[in-house]
Design an enzyme around this catalytic site. Structure first.
Site, PDB file in Angstrom:
ATOM      1  N   SER A   1       0.753  -1.016   0.031  1.00 62.99           N
ATOM      2  CA  SER A   1       0.056   0.111  -0.094  1.00 62.99           C
ATOM      3  C   SER A   1       0.808   1.261  -0.006  1.00 62.99           C
ATOM      4  CB  SER A   1      -0.860  -0.004   1.179  1.00 62.99           C
ATOM      5  OG  SER A   1      -0.156   0.221   2.446  1.00 62.99           O
ATOM      6  N   ASP A   2       0.495   2.439  -0.363  1.00 61.80           N
ATOM      7  CA  ASP A   2       1.074   3.415   0.000  1.00 61.80           C
ATOM      8  C   ASP A   2       0.904   4.078   1.206  1.00 61.80           C
ATOM      9  OD1 ASP A   2       2.267   6.062  -0.596  1.00 61.80           O
ATOM     10  OD2 ASP A   2       1.070   6.477  -2.399  1.00 61.80           O
TER      11      ASP A   2
END
Length: 761
Positions: free
Chosen positions: A284-285
């Site tokens: 994920s960011d």
């Protein structure tokens, strides 16, 4: 002492992963799915630190390093972000390997976007080189430096197509075009990652997917794109990165067509894995799993974790309090299948084995300094800066003739700003070794002419400060009490008293990038006013534009004789710019985006549809031309080139066949230089309306004075197919193709290729 199968380096990766996975508890599996930021500067401060003196948003991070170290020792994390030196990496790695039950090494991630210690030009500048081989070598150098510092993984390249220059992250990508973007994506993956060698780092293409289409160019805003646009425009760079071997992909923050990308099963499984064939792991960011609650998609952190794992997201990047810590209880409660967790852990462990971390977990601290100081790395940075600058206008003033110059004025806040010369999104740079424009010109002139500089018009600070800049002591700006009037008067007087004025305009490095979208493309502050007054003195003016996005150059384009886009050129930027100014090298960069006249035109692209009134394409606005100021692919040179007639191997081919397109390019000047030949096509009819012109091939070639070269391009199904909304799939039409080869997207399409239906066999 007996050795488990996963500790045997002669066993296959799949065998080692299966053995290790079978020995792990649910908590240990959840740890492998968790990546922490490491804020050593906060938690390692004296015990009597004044917490109230810290910015409110950072008080929560006091003690965070101790929390991360505890998580490492418990096997509660498999990756750490923002460790930037070998010594610290080894301290943390030793804990993971020696203090945990299974001894699974950490994988250290870091943002190595356009350099580590040696800073190369920003990615949009590297794309402007139209030279994938040079870009590959740049990122190979960056990866070598990063690996020497104990870093295994970069969150790059950013392969998002950027068609709205208000969006700050346009500086991190390759511009507007999927063909150019795909070439740059693959080159960077090959450079960073290669075949997982000891000097390589894991590439992490981002942000999946269509992040560059954020509404209004506003960072993090939602995206609405059609299936056709997603596949024809935004996915090709990801497909190219995956084909080049990328073993990691980062999911995006924003909602894609209403569903957050980090919890979007259709996007992460159906598209990324089934359509694009991706077999690596998805991270994920930052805090994007936690953010599923802020987006009112998930009810709480447990729900966010379940949705993300189920969607196919493998690792959570977080600053604190990971949602994935709830995965074991979610499995026990029947909210998510353990098989889904095992699937993610398998992908992550496989990369750790492939990188050789189980056999060689520690960095060589003694070798780090020598690698970071390698002079050949600086030479490569200079060469990339030279090859990426774009000459936008030249009425004969450039190259400067030193023998006719007694005095040179270099004007502008950015002309002698080391930090701004490097550009955004660098963290391990050495500002002291950065060569500014003023320093580069002085070194090149070496006393042959007097070089004087003036700060001139100040560039106002951002209205909203960036969190990334608050703790970077090298970020400087114009003081609030700066006397702009006096500074402008001084700059104008200096220009009037000089033989030539080199004026540097643009935006500070913290005025572009993440959290740096802009509502305007105007030059900040009074830079335009100052430029106008300098021009009025009659002194010849060379305008250097330091930026990562197109800016409003309508007035300079009419009134200034020479304009050179230098981007943020990096560690050796000043030397490169000086070489370009004095003709040591000829500019050969080409624009990776369409340069608008005014912000009101954006987004404006070269590959737009023809529309039902093509004759009025440039008259869409009543108060401004609808055409670009400079077209996509545009750039001038100190040399001149001619193109011969395009030759087709055959004038007619069947669907699925490939035809060779050849053209002779000749350097008709007495200056050796590079030229970028570009192949464009337009499909006249088919199952969907196709863009008025599409880039389908390019070659950057060096030609000596008077030299001619025959260039060959392949045009076949890979270049001619497109995703059809009517057919819900990839198609190639029997149709008529107009094509041409030339120096920019303004190239005439005056050749015709007929594609006929496939004959029955």
């Amino acid at each position: 002492m007996s050795q488990h199968l996963y500790q045997n380096p002669t066993a296959s990766t799949s065998e080692r992963v299966a053995d290790l996975l079978g020995r792990m508890t649910l908590e240990e599996k959840a740890g492998q799915l968790t990546q922490y930021f490491y804020f050593g500067s906060f938690g390692e401060a004296p015990a009597d630190i004044d917490i109230d003196a810290l910015p409110p948003e950072h008080r929560q991070f006091v003690g965070q390093p101790a929390m991360v170290r505890d998580a490492i020792a418990r096997g509660a994390t498999g990756s750490v972000l923002f460790v930037r030196e070998a010594r610290m990496a080894n301290v943390l790695q030793r804990s993971a390997v020696e203090d945990t039950r299974l001894g699974i090494p950490l994988i250290f991630g870091f943002d190595v976007v356009h350099g580590h210690r040696t800073v190369f030009p920003v990615p949009i500048a590297q794309a402007a080189s139209w030279d994938p081989d040079a870009v590959e070598e740049s990122q190979r150098t960056a990866g070598r430096e990063a690996r020497a510092s104990g870093i295994h993984w970069t969150f790059a390249p950013m392969v998002d197509i950027g068609r709205d220059p208000r969006w700050g992250r346009i500086v991190e990508g390759a511009g507007e075009d999927p063909h150019l973007g795909a070439a740059m994506a693959a080159a960077q993956v090959r450079g960073f990652q290669g075949s997982f060698g000891p000097e390589s780092i894991l590439a992490g293409p981002k942000h999946f997917a269509a992040y560059g289409a954020a509404r209004g160019g506003r960072d993090y805003d939602e995206v609405e794109v059609s299936d056709s646009e997603l596949r024809n425009v935004y996915l090709p760079p990801f497909a190219a990165a995956i084909e080049a071997g990328a073993a990691n992909v980062m999911s995006a923050y924003m909602e894609l067509n209403g569903v957050p990308a980090s919890g979007n099963r259709w996007l992460l499984r159906d598209v990324l894995r089934d359509e694009l064939g991706f077999t690596g792991f998805v991270v994920s960011d930052a805090n994007a799993v936690r953010s599923l609650t802020a987006q009112h998609f998930a009810a709480d952190l447990t729900d966010a974790a379940v949705r993300a794992v189920t969607a196919g997201l493998d690792m959570e990047m977080c600053m604190f309090d990971p949602a994935f810590a709830s995965v074991p209880e979610a499995v026990r409660a029947g909210l998510v299948e353990e098989s889904a967790v095992d699937e993610s852990v398998t992908r992550i462990l496989a990369v750790k084995f492939d990188l050789g971390l189980f056999e060689s977990p520690y960095a060589n601290e003694e070798a780090e300094d020598a690698v970071l100081a390698a002079p050949e790395h600086r030479d490569r940075a200079r060469a990339m800066a030279e090859s990426s600058a774009v000459l936008l206008k030249n009425d004969g003033l450039l190259p400067l003739q030193l023998e006719s110059l007694g005095s040179i004025a270099v004007i502008g806040e950015l002309a002698d700003s080391k930090r701004d010369t490097l550009g955004p999104w660098v963290f391990s740079h050495d500002t002291d070794e950065t060569i500014t424009i003023v320093e580069g010109i002085r070194a090149r002139v070496a006393g042959a002419a007097e070089v004087r500089s003036a700060f001139g018009a100040g560039i106002p600070s951002r209205l909203f400060a960036s969190d990334f800049d608050q703790h970077d002591p090298t970020v400087v700006g114009t003081p609030d009490d700066y006397d702009d009037d006096a500074a402008i008067e001084q700059a104008v007087a200096l220009a009037a008293d000089s033989d030539v004025a080199v004026v540097v305009v643009g935006q500070r490095q913290n005025q572009i990038g993440e959290t740096a979208s802009s509502s305007t493309l105007a030059l900040p502050g009074r830079q335009l006013e100052q430029l106008q007054r300098i021009a009025e003195t009659g002194t010849p003016v060379v305008l250097l534009v330091m930026s990562g996005r197109p800016l409003d150059l309508r007035w300079p384009d009419v009134h200034i004789p020479s304009i050179l886009e230098i981007w943020y050129p990096g560690t050796r930027g000043g030397d490169a710019v000086a070489a370009l100014l004095f003709g040591d090298v000829s500019p050969a960069g080409r624009l990776p985006f369409t340069w608008p006249r005014h912000v009101g035109q954006v987004p404006i692209i070269s590959s737009h549809l023809r529309t039902f009134q093509p004759e009025n394409q440039g008259k869409r606005y009543w108060d401004e031309e609808s055409t670009s100021l400079y077209p996509f692919g545009y750039g001038l040179s100190y040399a001149t080139f001619t193109y011969g007639d395009v030759q087709l191997e055959r004038a007619s081919v069947e669907v699925g066949e490939t035809v060779a397109v050849t053209v002779d390019v000749t350097n008709t000047s007495d200056v050796a230089a590079d030229e970028v030949a570009q192949l464009y096509i337009h499909q006249r009819h088919g199952r969907a309306a196709r863009p008025v012109r599409e880039l389908k091939g390019f070659q950057r070639v060096h030609l000596e004075a008077g030299e001619s070269r025959t260039l060959t391009f392949a045009l076949g199904p890979e270049q001619l197919r497109y995703w059809s909304a009517a057919d819900r799939g990839w198609v190639q039409d029997a149709t008529t193709i107009e094509l041409g080869v030339g120096p920019s997207s303004a190239t005439a399409l005056n050749n015709v290729l007929t594609i006929t239906p496939t004959a029955a066999r």
